[in-house]
Design an enzyme around this catalytic site. Structure first.
Site, PDB file in Angstrom:
ATOM      1  N   LYS A 123     -12.359   0.033  -1.724  1.00 56.58           N
ATOM      2  CA  LYS A 123     -11.649   0.612  -2.069  1.00 56.58           C
ATOM      3  C   LYS A 123     -11.975   0.826  -3.623  1.00 56.58           C
ATOM      4  CE  LYS A 123      -7.577  -0.160   0.707  1.00 56.58           C
ATOM      5  NZ  LYS A 123      -8.398   0.493   2.234  1.00 56.58           N
TER       6      LYS A 123
ATOM      7  N   SER B 112       0.809  -0.802   0.107  1.00 56.45           N
ATOM      8  CA  SER B 112       0.202  -0.154   0.153  1.00 56.45           C
ATOM      9  C   SER B 112       0.592   1.111  -0.062  1.00 56.45           C
ATOM     10  CB  SER B 112      -1.242   0.195   1.410  1.00 56.45           C
ATOM     11  OG  SER B 112      -0.092  -0.419   2.391  1.00 56.45           O
TER      12      SER B 112
ATOM     13  N   HIS C  30      -5.375  -3.898  -2.773  1.00 50.68           N
ATOM     14  CA  HIS C  30      -5.208  -2.546  -3.050  1.00 50.68           C
ATOM     15  C   HIS C  30      -4.527  -3.629  -4.826  1.00 50.68           C
ATOM     16  CE1 HIS C  30      -4.433   0.507  -0.744  1.00 50.68           C
ATOM     17  NE2 HIS C  30      -4.267  -0.281  -0.121  1.00 50.68           N
TER      18      HIS C  30
HETATM   19  C1  LIG Z   1      -3.449  -3.090   2.445  1.00 48.13           C
HETATM   20  C2  LIG Z   1      -5.000  -2.980   3.234  1.00 48.13           C
HETATM   21  N1  LIG Z   1      -5.037  -4.260   4.138  1.00 48.13           N
HETATM   22  C3  LIG Z   1      -6.581  -3.471   5.001  1.00 48.13           C
HETATM   23  C4  LIG Z   1      -6.931  -2.580   5.186  1.00 48.13           C
HETATM   24  C5  LIG Z   1      -8.074  -1.935   5.770  1.00 48.13           C
HETATM   25  O1  LIG Z   1      -8.951  -1.758   4.663  1.00 48.13           O
HETATM   26  P1  LIG Z   1      -9.792  -0.433   5.241  1.00 48.13           P
HETATM   27  O2  LIG Z   1      -9.995   0.852   4.866  1.00 48.13           O
HETATM   28  O3  LIG Z   1     -11.394  -0.923   4.222  1.00 48.13           O
HETATM   29  O4  LIG Z   1     -10.655  -0.410   6.647  1.00 48.13           O
HETATM   30  C6  LIG Z   1      -6.123  -0.984   4.047  1.00 48.13           C
HETATM   31  C7  LIG Z   1      -6.432   0.437   3.925  1.00 48.13           C
HETATM   32  O5  LIG Z   1      -6.056   1.114   3.769  1.00 48.13           O
HETATM   33  C8  LIG Z   1      -5.395  -1.719   3.510  1.00 48.13           C
HETATM   34  O6  LIG Z   1      -4.701  -0.865   2.087  1.00 48.13           O
END
Ligand SMILES: Cc1ncc(COP(=O)(O)O)c(C=O)c1O
Length: 403
Positions: free
Chosen positions: A250, A191, A219
């Site tokens: 997302k 990310s 992502h």
């Molecule tokens: C790789 C990753 N996993 C999990 C999450 C968490 O997801 P959520 O924003 O839907 O709680 C994010 C959020 O930015 C993320 O980038």
């Protein structure tokens, strides 16, 4: 009467952040929590009364505001109202939840799926439900905070390996006694850096060492693979992941998280994971919106193709202008700035010119590796992307990142 707190670790922690935020605000370098008051088309937003090109969105396929998805949410509100009657296990389950889980399972090619109220909570609860004391959990050093928090919460022995380094992962696996339970967890696309996990490598090692594999597709869903089904489609490997995790916040323009897996794993989580048992169900509108979004992705394959072409245009264009975009191959495009200060200045200079990008600074990334994290979507037009890159080039020259 206000009670004065003694000066302890808590007050010092609060003061440190308060002072940092106040200092940034004073220097007009605070960019967080800005309300976006209007969406104008897929890729333009109104922020603080100014229209800007949106280069900080996770809506990779441009699905926020899609008429079919909005309509599905509205119908769910008309039918079920805005809330549920509680947790899924008791009175909170609705047909829309079941439908959504069937849709996810089909999209991800698994027997079953389970949903939670956020992606963050999904990682937290699933990692800590799968492994515990006496087990091992092995995590890439650049994994998302929600995975790290799940590993810590689990009580399992927590091992980390150098980012995307399969030799380092193998060394970790060799260090564990062969009959111990071990879970390897990785992001499919990282990310902060936008690079892709060595998926064939990790699948091979998990098989060789009898480790469970969990992959976070926050992502990569809608981003990787010809039809946007994710990392397995991208590499042409279909039976590598035991626990397929993703978010509904997302590419999918809703909220929530999911696990797609074999039926026994999903059933185990349904009866043992605390975020399912002790937290209220997804609101019906969010579940219905997410369900429709998976269908739109398949019905409108041009979106994945546009995202791919736009991403290529942006990465190649930024590199040609002299920016360092690190190892990215995806819609997350880091634009390396250096110090936190340089990243803040570059953000200000870009936003002044009408490009809405945001900085990522330490401790989220190592000191000296502060960056803008630009994101590209299917909603951008190639001419808009070209224009935004020219504006960022001018910003880069002004703040001294480009010569
Ligand atoms: C790789 C990753 N996993 C999990 C999450 C968490 O997801 P959520 O924003 O839907 O709680 C994010 C959020 O930015 C993320 O980038």
């Amino acid at each position: 009467m206000e009670i004065e707190k003694v000066d302890d670790a808590v007050t010092r922690r609060i003061r440190a952040i308060t002072n940092r935020v106040a200092g940034l605000k004073q220097n007009e370098l605070y960019f967080y929590n800005l309300p976006i008051s209007e969406l104008r088309g897929g890729a333009r937003v109104l922020v603080g009364g100014r229209e800007m090109g949106m280069y900080a969105s996770y809506s990779y396929l441009g699905l926020i505001g899609h008429p079919r998805i909005n309509q599905a949410a509205k119908e769910a509100v008309d039918k079920y109202g805005t809330g549920t009657h509680g947790v899924r296990s008791l009175a909170g389950s609705l047909p829309v939840h079941q439908e959504l889980e069937e849709t996810i399972a089909e999209f991800k090619g698994t027997e079953s799926a389970i949903t939670y109220s956020s992606g963050y909570v999904t990682n937290l609860t699933v990692v800590s439900t799968l492994v515990g004391r006496g087990d091992y959990v092995i995590s890439d050093k650049l994994n998302h905070a929600s995975i790290v928090d799940g590993c810590l919460m689990s009580g399992a022995k927590f091992l980390r390996f150098f980012h995307n380094d399969m030799e380092a992962l193998e060394a970790r696996l060799q260090q564990i006694e062969s009959d111990a339970a071990k879970l390897v967890v990785v992001d499919a696309v990282f990310s902060m850096d936008g690079d892709i996990i060595d998926f064939p490598g990790i699948v091979g090692l998990c098989k060789k060492y009898n480790a469970w594999l969990m992959v976070d597709e926050a992502h990569s869903l809608g981003v990787l693979g010809k039809s946007g089904r994710g990392i397995e489609e991208y590499f042409g490997i279909t039976d590598g992941i035991d626990i397929k995790m993703g978010t509904l916040s997302k590419t999918i323009p809703s909220a929530g998280g999911y696990i797609a897996a074999k039926t026994d794993i999903a059933d185990y989580l349904r009866h043992a994971s605390r975020a399912y048992i002790f937290s209220a169900a997804l609101p019906p509108a969010q579940a219905a919106a997410a369900n429709e979004a998976f269908k739109v992705i398949l019905d409108e394959p041009w979106r994945v193709q546009s995202l791919c072409a736009n991403t290529r245009q942006f990465i190649e264009g930024m590199q040609a202008r002299g920016f360092d975009t690190m190892q990215t191959e995806t819609a997350i495009v880091p634009v390396l700035c250096g110090s936190d200060e340089e990243a803040f200045m570059m953000t200000a200079a870009s936003q002044q010119r009408g490009v809405f990008v945001l900085p990522v600074v330490s401790p989220a990334v190592p000191p000296g590796a502060a960056r803008l994290r630009a994101t590209i979507t299917a909603a951008h037009e190639p001419t808009e992307i070209e224009h935004a890159m020219n504006l960022m080039e001018a910003a880069g020259k002004e703040v001294g990142i480009l010569s």
